[in-house]
Design a protein around this motif. Structure first.
Motif, mmCIF file in Angstrom:
data_model
loop_
_atom_site.group_PDB
_atom_site.id
_atom_site.type_symbol
_atom_site.label_atom_id
_atom_site.label_comp_id
_atom_site.label_asym_id
_atom_site.label_seq_id
_atom_site.Cartn_x
_atom_site.Cartn_y
_atom_site.Cartn_z
ATOM 1 N N ILE A 111 0.882 -1.167 0.000
ATOM 2 C CA ILE A 111 0.000 0.000 0.000
ATOM 3 C C ILE A 111 0.918 1.214 0.000
ATOM 4 N N SER A 112 1.025 1.841 -1.154
ATOM 5 C CA SER A 112 2.002 2.916 -1.348
ATOM 6 C C SER A 112 1.310 4.271 -1.471
ATOM 7 N N SER A 113 0.582 4.623 -0.439
ATOM 8 C CA SER A 113 -0.210 5.855 -0.476
ATOM 9 C C SER A 113 0.636 7.114 -0.513
ATOM 10 N N VAL A 114 1.899 7.030 -0.138
ATOM 11 C CA VAL A 114 2.775 8.201 -0.163
ATOM 12 C C VAL A 114 3.436 8.344 -1.534
ATOM 13 N N THR A 115 4.123 7.294 -1.988
ATOM 14 C CA THR A 115 4.894 7.405 -3.228
ATOM 15 C C THR A 115 4.095 7.122 -4.491
ATOM 16 N N ASN A 116 3.003 6.386 -4.372
ATOM 17 C CA ASN A 116 2.150 6.070 -5.528
ATOM 18 C C ASN A 116 0.693 6.188 -5.109
ATOM 19 N N PRO A 117 0.232 7.396 -4.841
ATOM 20 C CA PRO A 117 -1.141 7.536 -4.336
ATOM 21 C C PRO A 117 -2.172 6.973 -5.314
ATOM 22 N N PHE A 118 -3.205 6.409 -4.745
ATOM 23 C CA PHE A 118 -4.284 5.793 -5.512
ATOM 24 C C PHE A 118 -5.556 6.619 -5.380
ATOM 25 N N CYS A 119 -5.391 7.889 -5.063
ATOM 26 C CA CYS A 119 -6.515 8.781 -4.762
ATOM 27 C C CYS A 119 -7.552 8.842 -5.882
ATOM 28 N N ASP A 120 -7.106 8.725 -7.128
ATOM 29 C CA ASP A 120 -8.026 8.845 -8.258
ATOM 30 C C ASP A 120 -9.063 7.727 -8.291
ATOM 31 N N SER A 121 -8.784 6.603 -7.627
ATOM 32 C CA SER A 121 -9.750 5.506 -7.617
ATOM 33 C C SER A 121 -10.249 5.192 -6.201
ATOM 34 N N CYS A 122 -9.869 6.010 -5.228
ATOM 35 C CA CYS A 122 -10.251 5.741 -3.841
ATOM 36 C C CYS A 122 -11.734 6.028 -3.621
ATOM 37 N N ASN A 123 -12.412 5.084 -3.025
ATOM 38 C CA ASN A 123 -13.835 5.263 -2.713
ATOM 39 C C ASN A 123 -14.078 5.043 -1.213
#
Length: 178
Positions: free
Chosen positions: A93-105
């Motif tokens: 889970i790489s929320s800092v270096t590779n954020p997945f915000c665009d698909s976060c629900n």
């Protein structure tokens, strides 16, 4: 079963391969989480073990042909892998270096009735007071969802993420729940 491990340099990154070996005979999913900024955890980017760091260790420990990239579920927060012949899997889970915000629900409801629209956000919406008054919480939830930033609670660059004033008011994970 999922086993989450927050990774920190000079603390537990030397155990990554041991955790992966743990999945050999057990149908367990070990998830490695990048160290995130929360109040009280003295976050410093230099303590973080990134997705790239983990994969470098994995690639050094296992033959490339044995590292399987699994298909992630829709809106998944992790990048999932399996070692051929192992019962379990591992993920990052790489929320800092590779954020997945665009698909976060995801939304998070705290134990004291606050709604967080992002773990990186220091803002919260009070649902408990409205609920106890017998009123609908739907408008509050809608407003919280619409106020969600596109990336990491508004910290859309690593430089912003390193500004302590932007995350010092984000309460500790133990009080958020997770």
């Amino acid at each position: 079963m999922k086993l989450n491990a927050v990774l920190m340099k000079d603390f537990n990154e030397d155990e990554i391969i041991d955790f992966i070996h743990f999945t050999k005979d057990l149908p367990i999913a070990v998830r490695f989480i990048e160290f995130m900024p929360f109040d009280g955890n003295k976050w410093d980017m230099s303590k973080m073990v990134s997705y790239a760091d983990v994969m470098q260790l994995v690639n050094a420990a296992f033959p490339e042909k044995d590292i399987e990239r699994l298909t992630d579920a829709p809106n998944d927060t992790s990048k999932n892998y399996k070692i051929k012949g192992y019962q379990g899997s591992f993920a990052i889970i790489s929320s800092v270096t590779n954020p997945f915000c665009d698909s976060c629900n995801r939304l998070r409801l705290t134990a004291n009735g606050q709604l967080k629209n992002c773990l990186f956000s220091s803002g919260e919406s009070d649902l408990l007071t409205t609920l106890r008054a017998g009123n609908s919480i739907e408008p509050i939830i809608q407003k919280a969802v619409q106020a969600k930033f596109k990336v990491r609670g508004g910290m859309d660059t690593l430089k912003k993420l390193q500004e302590p004033k932007l995350h010092n008011n984000n309460r500790s994970m133990i009080t958020i729940g997770g």
